[in-house]
Design a protein around this motif. Sequence first.
Motif, short mmCIF file in Angstrom:
data_model
loop_
_atom_site.label_atom_id
_atom_site.label_comp_id
_atom_site.label_asym_id
_atom_site.label_seq_id
_atom_site.Cartn_x
_atom_site.Cartn_y
_atom_site.Cartn_z
N VAL A 1 0.84 -1.21 0.00
CA VAL A 1 0.00 0.00 0.00
C VAL A 1 0.87 1.26 0.00
O VAL A 1 0.65 2.18 -0.80
CB VAL A 1 -0.94 0.01 1.21
CG1 VAL A 1 -1.68 1.35 1.30
CG2 VAL A 1 -1.95 -1.13 1.13
N VAL A 2 1.85 1.30 0.89
CA VAL A 2 2.73 2.47 0.97
C VAL A 2 3.46 2.68 -0.34
O VAL A 2 3.63 3.81 -0.80
CB VAL A 2 3.73 2.32 2.14
CG1 VAL A 2 4.77 3.43 2.11
CG2 VAL A 2 2.99 2.35 3.48
N SER A 3 3.87 1.58 -0.98
CA SER A 3 4.55 1.69 -2.26
C SER A 3 3.65 2.34 -3.31
O SER A 3 4.09 3.17 -4.11
CB SER A 3 4.99 0.30 -2.74
OG SER A 3 5.68 0.39 -3.97
N GLY A 4 2.36 1.98 -3.30
CA GLY A 4 1.42 2.57 -4.24
C GLY A 4 1.16 4.04 -3.96
O GLY A 4 1.07 4.85 -4.88
N ASP B 1 -11.84 -3.25 2.61
CA ASP B 1 -12.28 -2.97 1.24
C ASP B 1 -12.57 -1.49 1.06
O ASP B 1 -12.21 -0.88 0.04
CB ASP B 1 -13.52 -3.78 0.90
CG ASP B 1 -13.24 -5.26 0.70
OD1 ASP B 1 -12.07 -5.60 0.43
OD2 ASP B 1 -14.17 -6.06 0.84
N VAL B 2 -13.24 -0.91 2.05
CA VAL B 2 -13.58 0.52 1.99
C VAL B 2 -12.30 1.37 1.94
O VAL B 2 -12.19 2.30 1.14
CB VAL B 2 -14.44 0.92 3.21
CG1 VAL B 2 -14.53 2.45 3.34
CG2 VAL B 2 -15.83 0.32 3.10
N ALA B 3 -11.35 1.04 2.81
CA ALA B 3 -10.10 1.81 2.86
C ALA B 3 -9.36 1.74 1.52
O ALA B 3 -8.87 2.76 1.02
CB ALA B 3 -9.21 1.29 3.98
N LEU B 4 -9.31 0.55 0.93
CA LEU B 4 -8.60 0.39 -0.35
C LEU B 4 -9.34 1.08 -1.49
O LEU B 4 -8.72 1.66 -2.38
CB LEU B 4 -8.38 -1.08 -0.64
CG LEU B 4 -7.44 -1.81 0.32
CD1 LEU B 4 -7.34 -3.29 -0.05
CD2 LEU B 4 -6.06 -1.17 0.32
N GLY C 1 -7.78 4.09 -3.55
CA GLY C 1 -7.71 3.93 -4.99
C GLY C 1 -8.24 5.12 -5.75
O GLY C 1 -7.83 5.39 -6.89
N MET C 2 -9.15 5.88 -5.13
CA MET C 2 -9.67 7.09 -5.77
C MET C 2 -8.63 8.19 -5.84
O MET C 2 -8.68 9.06 -6.71
CB MET C 2 -10.90 7.59 -5.00
CG MET C 2 -12.09 6.67 -5.09
SD MET C 2 -13.49 7.31 -4.13
CE MET C 2 -14.74 6.08 -4.54
N HIS C 3 -7.69 8.15 -4.91
CA HIS C 3 -6.64 9.17 -4.86
C HIS C 3 -5.34 8.69 -5.47
O HIS C 3 -4.55 9.50 -5.99
CB HIS C 3 -6.40 9.60 -3.41
CG HIS C 3 -7.59 10.23 -2.76
ND1 HIS C 3 -7.92 11.55 -2.94
CD2 HIS C 3 -8.53 9.71 -1.93
CE1 HIS C 3 -9.01 11.84 -2.24
NE2 HIS C 3 -9.41 10.74 -1.63
N ILE D 1 -2.63 1.87 -6.40
CA ILE D 1 -3.07 0.81 -5.49
C ILE D 1 -4.09 -0.06 -6.21
O ILE D 1 -5.27 0.27 -6.33
CB ILE D 1 -3.69 1.41 -4.21
CG1 ILE D 1 -2.64 2.19 -3.43
CG2 ILE D 1 -4.26 0.29 -3.34
CD1 ILE D 1 -3.15 2.79 -2.15
N SER D 2 -3.63 -1.17 -6.72
CA SER D 2 -4.52 -2.11 -7.41
C SER D 2 -3.83 -3.46 -7.45
O SER D 2 -2.60 -3.56 -7.44
CB SER D 2 -4.81 -1.63 -8.84
OG SER D 2 -3.62 -1.56 -9.60
#
Length: 241
Positions: free
Chosen positions: A100-103, A215-218, A222-224, A228-229
């Motif tokens: 996540v941090v990498s994305g 799921d909500v957090a990801l 992902g919107m920003h 992250i995918s």
Amino acid sequence: MSETLHVICLRTTRYSDRHAILSAYSLERGAVSLLVPEGRSRGAVRVRALTMPLSIGECEVDVRPGRSVYNFHDLRPLTALSGLRGNPMKGAVAHFLAEVVSGVLREGQPDRAMYEYVARSIVLFDGMATRVAVDFHLWFLYRLAVVAGVAPDVSTWREGRYFDMADGVFRVSPPLHTHYLSPDESRVVALMDRVSYRAMRCLGLNHTQRNRMLDVALEYFGMHYPGISSLKSLDVLRTLF
């Protein structure tokens, strides 16, 4: 020119039979790519051990104009992180958070507050009791959003409101799009702004709720951050929590 970098290791990608590329976040230069040795030599094995996801270290890099991948040497660990290395559950969480941090920080510029937040959180998680650590990834993600400047605007929350993920605000009625949460789930998001990692247990999330909030957090991140995918570690994390 030689330069000292303080780095948080994120992930390694195979580059050739002899080398791999380590993606890391540094205090001095933000997101960096480092050329690391592959193979079974003693030096390569040592480097792999010191560059596991979320390892924190210090190294000397050879900075040259026009080069995006740096050669480095004299890698020194800044903390042992024995809790992460000796606990399979924590190790799985470390892989997930590193992805996540990498994305989020893929194109990141130097940001002392971000570097220090991630580094402090790693040390905190390393020393945490397993029973307390089950919700840590949710707590970490919320505060990562705060430090990154994309956190929900909790000043707009009131009991019974809907969280509009597209705009990051709480609304009296559902928005016209589908990216929003029910009032019950919105309440959990608002509470996340106020709880410490220790108090996360007080939210009483069960397995289904914990995965739903993940799921909500990801989806929100992902919107920003389109980077992250397809997180490889996500399925493992779901089975654990």
